[in-house]
Structures are given as C-alpha cells and as structure tokens.
Motif scaffolding. Structure first.
Motif, PDB file in Angstrom:
ATOM      1  N   GLY B   1      12.747 -54.542  27.548  1.00 60.40           N
ATOM      2  CA  GLY B   1      13.066 -53.550  26.440  1.00 60.40           C
ATOM      3  C   GLY B   1      13.460 -51.835  26.739  1.00 60.40           C
ATOM      4  N   ALA B   2      14.698 -51.627  26.222  1.00 63.20           N
ATOM      5  CA  ALA B   2      14.766 -49.927  26.688  1.00 63.20           C
ATOM      6  C   ALA B   2      14.104 -49.158  26.513  1.00 63.20           C
ATOM      7  CB  ALA B   2      16.081 -49.726  25.526  1.00 63.20           C
ATOM      8  N   GLY B   3      14.426 -48.272  28.132  1.00 64.27           N
ATOM      9  CA  GLY B   3      13.324 -47.163  28.162  1.00 64.27           C
ATOM     10  C   GLY B   3      13.418 -46.189  27.596  1.00 64.27           C
ATOM     11  N   VAL B   4      13.177 -45.284  27.779  1.00 69.11           N
ATOM     12  CA  VAL B   4      13.443 -43.644  26.853  1.00 69.11           C
ATOM     13  C   VAL B   4      14.485 -42.848  28.020  1.00 69.11           C
ATOM     14  CG1 VAL B   4      11.994 -41.097  27.248  1.00 69.11           C
ATOM     15  CG2 VAL B   4      10.494 -43.337  27.088  1.00 69.11           C
ATOM     16  N   SER B   5      15.140 -43.100  26.698  1.00 69.98           N
ATOM     17  CA  SER B   5      16.354 -42.521  26.911  1.00 69.98           C
ATOM     18  C   SER B   5      16.786 -40.886  26.551  1.00 69.98           C
ATOM     19  CB  SER B   5      18.244 -43.017  25.951  1.00 69.98           C
ATOM     20  OG  SER B   5      17.379 -42.782  24.700  1.00 69.98           O
ATOM     21  N   GLN B   6      17.724 -39.914  27.522  1.00 63.16           N
ATOM     22  CA  GLN B   6      18.019 -38.605  27.207  1.00 63.16           C
ATOM     23  C   GLN B   6      19.711 -38.026  27.059  1.00 63.16           C
ATOM     24  OE1 GLN B   6      13.908 -37.996  29.550  1.00 63.16           O
ATOM     25  NE2 GLN B   6      15.127 -35.548  28.820  1.00 63.16           N
ATOM     26  N   SER B   7      19.201 -37.083  26.186  1.00 63.53           N
ATOM     27  CA  SER B   7      21.560 -36.716  26.175  1.00 63.53           C
ATOM     28  C   SER B   7      21.598 -34.847  26.282  1.00 63.53           C
ATOM     29  CB  SER B   7      21.715 -37.865  25.257  1.00 63.53           C
ATOM     30  OG  SER B   7      21.163 -37.445  24.309  1.00 63.53           O
ATOM     31  N   PRO B   8      21.987 -34.654  26.586  1.00 62.52           N
ATOM     32  CA  PRO B   8      23.026 -35.307  27.504  1.00 62.52           C
ATOM     33  C   PRO B   8      22.493 -35.510  28.943  1.00 62.52           C
ATOM     34  CG  PRO B   8      23.252 -32.698  27.261  1.00 62.52           C
ATOM     35  CD  PRO B   8      22.541 -32.943  26.730  1.00 62.52           C
ATOM     36  N   SER B   9      22.564 -35.772  30.372  1.00 66.14           N
ATOM     37  CA  SER B   9      21.970 -36.089  31.258  1.00 66.14           C
ATOM     38  C   SER B   9      22.726 -34.889  32.015  1.00 66.14           C
ATOM     39  CB  SER B   9      22.776 -37.456  32.379  1.00 66.14           C
ATOM     40  OG  SER B   9      24.090 -37.081  32.312  1.00 66.14           O
ATOM     41  N   ASN B  10      23.688 -33.390  31.682  1.00 65.99           N
ATOM     42  CA  ASN B  10      23.610 -32.396  32.387  1.00 65.99           C
ATOM     43  C   ASN B  10      23.670 -31.742  31.754  1.00 65.99           C
ATOM     44  OD1 ASN B  10      22.927 -32.675  35.772  1.00 65.99           O
ATOM     45  ND2 ASN B  10      24.283 -34.570  35.431  1.00 65.99           N
ATOM     46  N   LYS B  11      24.026 -30.481  31.239  1.00 66.51           N
ATOM     47  CA  LYS B  11      24.569 -29.616  31.015  1.00 66.51           C
ATOM     48  C   LYS B  11      24.511 -27.991  31.512  1.00 66.51           C
ATOM     49  CE  LYS B  11      25.522 -27.441  25.982  1.00 66.51           C
ATOM     50  NZ  LYS B  11      26.004 -28.011  25.875  1.00 66.51           N
ATOM     51  N   VAL B  12      25.594 -27.656  31.533  1.00 72.81           N
ATOM     52  CA  VAL B  12      26.082 -25.753  31.558  1.00 72.81           C
ATOM     53  C   VAL B  12      25.910 -25.504  30.735  1.00 72.81           C
ATOM     54  CG1 VAL B  12      27.102 -25.686  33.325  1.00 72.81           C
ATOM     55  CG2 VAL B  12      26.636 -27.094  33.701  1.00 72.81           C
ATOM     56  N   THR B  13      25.465 -24.296  30.910  1.00 72.53           N
ATOM     57  CA  THR B  13      25.788 -23.191  29.309  1.00 72.53           C
ATOM     58  C   THR B  13      25.674 -21.687  30.024  1.00 72.53           C
ATOM     59  OG1 THR B  13      24.971 -22.330  27.097  1.00 72.53           O
ATOM     60  CG2 THR B  13      23.429 -22.941  29.164  1.00 72.53           C
ATOM     61  N   GLU B  14      25.981 -20.853  29.126  1.00 71.76           N
ATOM     62  CA  GLU B  14      26.636 -19.828  29.560  1.00 71.76           C
ATOM     63  C   GLU B  14      25.182 -18.696  29.272  1.00 71.76           C
ATOM     64  OE1 GLU B  14      31.405 -18.675  30.091  1.00 71.76           O
ATOM     65  OE2 GLU B  14      29.918 -18.442  28.159  1.00 71.76           O
ATOM     66  N   LYS B  15      24.666 -17.533  29.785  1.00 68.25           N
ATOM     67  CA  LYS B  15      23.347 -17.259  29.323  1.00 68.25           C
ATOM     68  C   LYS B  15      23.574 -16.677  28.103  1.00 68.25           C
ATOM     69  CE  LYS B  15      21.102 -12.363  30.666  1.00 68.25           C
ATOM     70  NZ  LYS B  15      21.077 -11.835  31.157  1.00 68.25           N
ATOM     71  N   GLY B  16      22.415 -17.022  26.990  1.00 68.65           N
ATOM     72  CA  GLY B  16      23.015 -16.014  26.042  1.00 68.65           C
ATOM     73  C   GLY B  16      22.861 -17.142  25.066  1.00 68.65           C
ATOM     74  N   LYS B  17      23.754 -18.508  25.255  1.00 69.12           N
ATOM     75  CA  LYS B  17      24.019 -19.546  24.830  1.00 69.12           C
ATOM     76  C   LYS B  17      22.919 -20.453  24.234  1.00 69.12           C
ATOM     77  CE  LYS B  17      28.622 -18.958  24.195  1.00 69.12           C
ATOM     78  NZ  LYS B  17      29.350 -18.921  23.309  1.00 69.12           N
ATOM     79  N   ASP B  18      23.107 -21.291  22.843  1.00 70.97           N
ATOM     80  CA  ASP B  18      21.458 -22.014  22.119  1.00 70.97           C
ATOM     81  C   ASP B  18      21.887 -23.425  23.325  1.00 70.97           C
ATOM     82  OD1 ASP B  18      21.797 -20.988  18.948  1.00 70.97           O
ATOM     83  OD2 ASP B  18      20.950 -19.631  21.201  1.00 70.97           O
ATOM     84  N   VAL B  19      21.110 -24.225  23.060  1.00 66.89           N
ATOM     85  CA  VAL B  19      21.179 -25.594  23.169  1.00 66.89           C
ATOM     86  C   VAL B  19      20.168 -26.795  23.140  1.00 66.89           C
ATOM     87  CG1 VAL B  19      22.765 -25.106  25.678  1.00 66.89           C
ATOM     88  CG2 VAL B  19      19.798 -25.325  25.895  1.00 66.89           C
ATOM     89  N   GLU B  20      20.643 -27.547  22.804  1.00 62.81           N
ATOM     90  CA  GLU B  20      20.209 -28.476  22.415  1.00 62.81           C
ATOM     91  C   GLU B  20      19.707 -29.982  23.440  1.00 62.81           C
ATOM     92  OE1 GLU B  20      20.099 -28.787  16.974  1.00 62.81           O
ATOM     93  OE2 GLU B  20      20.602 -30.337  18.301  1.00 62.81           O
ATOM     94  N   LEU B  21      18.731 -30.169  23.738  1.00 62.74           N
ATOM     95  CA  LEU B  21      18.687 -31.669  24.576  1.00 62.74           C
ATOM     96  C   LEU B  21      17.921 -32.225  23.441  1.00 62.74           C
ATOM     97  CD1 LEU B  21      16.624 -29.540  27.255  1.00 62.74           C
ATOM     98  CD2 LEU B  21      19.147 -29.473  26.824  1.00 62.74           C
ATOM     99  N   ARG B  22      18.281 -34.114  23.922  1.00 66.42           N
ATOM    100  CA  ARG B  22      17.763 -35.137  22.723  1.00 66.42           C
ATOM    101  C   ARG B  22      16.813 -36.506  23.256  1.00 66.42           C
ATOM    102  NH1 ARG B  22      20.373 -37.796  17.914  1.00 66.42           N
ATOM    103  NH2 ARG B  22      19.719 -40.545  18.554  1.00 66.42           N
ATOM    104  N   CYS B  23      16.102 -36.602  22.732  1.00 65.51           N
ATOM    105  CA  CYS B  23      15.307 -37.640  23.277  1.00 65.51           C
ATOM    106  C   CYS B  23      14.799 -38.985  22.733  1.00 65.51           C
ATOM    107  CB  CYS B  23      13.865 -37.039  23.748  1.00 65.51           C
ATOM    108  SG  CYS B  23      12.616 -38.151  23.957  1.00 65.51           S
ATOM    109  N   ASP B  24      15.334 -39.971  22.542  1.00 66.62           N
ATOM    110  CA  ASP B  24      14.958 -41.008  22.585  1.00 66.62           C
ATOM    111  C   ASP B  24      13.618 -41.793  23.352  1.00 66.62           C
ATOM    112  OD1 ASP B  24      18.274 -41.163  21.686  1.00 66.62           O
ATOM    113  OD2 ASP B  24      16.960 -41.635  20.138  1.00 66.62           O
ATOM    114  N   PRO B  25      12.480 -42.009  22.727  1.00 70.97           N
ATOM    115  CA  PRO B  25      11.580 -42.505  22.763  1.00 70.97           C
ATOM    116  C   PRO B  25      11.508 -44.246  22.988  1.00 70.97           C
ATOM    117  CG  PRO B  25      11.525 -41.670  20.677  1.00 70.97           C
ATOM    118  CD  PRO B  25      12.054 -41.206  21.125  1.00 70.97           C
ATOM    119  N   ILE B  26      10.728 -44.558  23.759  1.00 78.23           N
ATOM    120  CA  ILE B  26      10.331 -45.941  23.389  1.00 78.23           C
ATOM    121  C   ILE B  26      10.269 -46.526  22.669  1.00 78.23           C
ATOM    122  CG2 ILE B  26       9.328 -48.430  24.094  1.00 78.23           C
ATOM    123  CD1 ILE B  26       9.306 -47.074  26.988  1.00 78.23           C
TER     124      ILE B  26
END
Lengths: 112, 114
Positions: B1-26
């Motif tokens: 079956g599918a494993g744990v997936s995460q997105s994005p794989s890479n994220k480059v941002t500027e200091k002061g910006k907000d970021v959201e990282l996503r995780c889809d579990p098994i």
C-alpha cells in the motif's frame, strides 16, 4: 536533546565485509528502532526490538539489545554497495513512547 | 500500500513569510508525528497527534510553529514569520497506534529560508 549516541560516527568498509554499529542511550525504554537514511531524506524503518528482547534478525540484519548496559548494536552481514547510507537508532522512552529520540547516526560507506 | 507522503518536497521561502507543510499518513494509522532534522540539532521530535488531538506540543520550537490534523488523516505544519534557523528537513511519520508501534516516515520536506 539527543539521547542516543551512535558509534562510530563514520564507517568505511569493503563490499562483502560485515558492518557493526553501536548505539547507547540513557533512560529506560519501551523499544529501540533502527532506521536507514539515504541522501538526507526519508527514513526507512529496518527493525524494532522491544525491551524484553535480546536479539532480533531480519535478512542480513542482526540487532542486539542489552538493557543493563543501555546499548544496542546493528550488524549488517555481507555488505553491499546499496547499504551505503546513514543509520540511526531511535529509542521510545517508557514515559512518552511516542516521542522517538534519535542518535546522531553512523555514516556507512561500502566500497566496491 | 501507499506510504506516508509529504508535500512539497522542497520549499524555498523568504524570511518573514509563512509556510505550510502537508503530510498524508498511511491509511488507517491513528497516530501521526512531526520531526525536524537540521545540521546542528540532528533529528528532533516536534509534535504528535492521536486522532485529531495533539496531547503534547512541548517539542514545538516556538509559538511561530503550529500544527493541525483533520478527519484523523491529513496534517499540516505551519510556520509563521519564518526565520533562517527554521531551515531544515521536516519529516512526518505515522503509526498504527500511538506509542509503541513502528513509526513509518515520509520522504520529508526540505525547507530553505533565505
């Protein structure tokens, strides 16, 4: 803070030889897990050994656990170039077993 | 079956910006974990979820970090007003139950804050 300490920090051997990595920890544990990491990305689970177990095998892997010495070892037999990776031990404390505590890892290089 | 997936794989941002990282579990895993791996600190635990609740948030480095999980599945880790020291690989893991089960990790998100 990191509880586990791996020894050695780096290991370089010839293909076909056996590789042994050691892990020491400080507090009482529920279980200890070994992971492999390639190229600094996802961790691949190798084996879990519970506190009431002393030895476990999986293919070419052999893990031992000595709770009296708070130490574990991972043996990879008949190493292959594809075994080149970083290996981490992670302990699940009795209090808060969900928070795995990782060591700094051993960088293993298998030379063809 | 599918494993744990995460997105994005890479994220480059500027200091002061907000970021959201996503995780889809098994699928079917009730427990979900976030870890961070950085050069100076190694692998460190951030937070875990049992279902949708996070009983222990003590591993979060600062109040700029927050995480949520909805529907007992997908989780997002949000970092507000990013700083350069937030640069790291953020790893998500899931397990069948909380605590004593094997944790299966995703490929991680490499965050770079310029």
């Amino acid at each position: 803070s990191q509880q586990g300490e791996e020894d050695p920090q780096a290991l370089s051997i010839q293909e076909g030889e056996n590789a042994t990595m050691n892990c020491s920890y400080k507090t009482s544990i529920n279980n200890l897990q070994w992971y492999r990491q390639n190229s600094g990305r996802g961790l691949v689970h190798l084996i879990l050994i519970r506190s009431n177990e002393r030895e476990k095998h999986s293919g070419r892997l052999r893990v031992t656990l000595d709770t009296s010495k708070k130490s574990s070892s991972l043996l990879i037999t008949a190493s292959r170039a594809a075994d080149t990776a970083s290996y981490f031990c992670a302990t699940a404390p009795i209090q808060g077993a969900q928070k795995l505590v990782f060591g700094q890892g051993t960088r293993l290089t298998i030379n063809p | 079956g599918a494993g744990v997936s995460q997105s994005p794989s890479n994220k480059v941002t500027e200091k002061g910006k907000d970021v959201e990282l996503r995780c889809d579990p098994i699928s079917g895993h009730t427990a979900l974990y976030w870890y961070r791996q950085s050069l100076g600190q190694g692998l460190e635990f951030l937070i875990y979820f049992q279902g949708n609740s996070a009983p222990d948030k003590s591993g979060l480095p600062s109040d700029r970090f927050s995480a949520e999980r909805t529907g007992g599945s997908v989780s997002t880790l949000t970092i507000q007003r990013t700083q350069q020291e937030d640069s790291a690989v953020y790893l998500c893991a899931s397990s069948l139950r909380q605590g004593r089960d094997t944790q299966y990790f995703g490929p991680g998100t490499r965050l770079t804050v310029l």
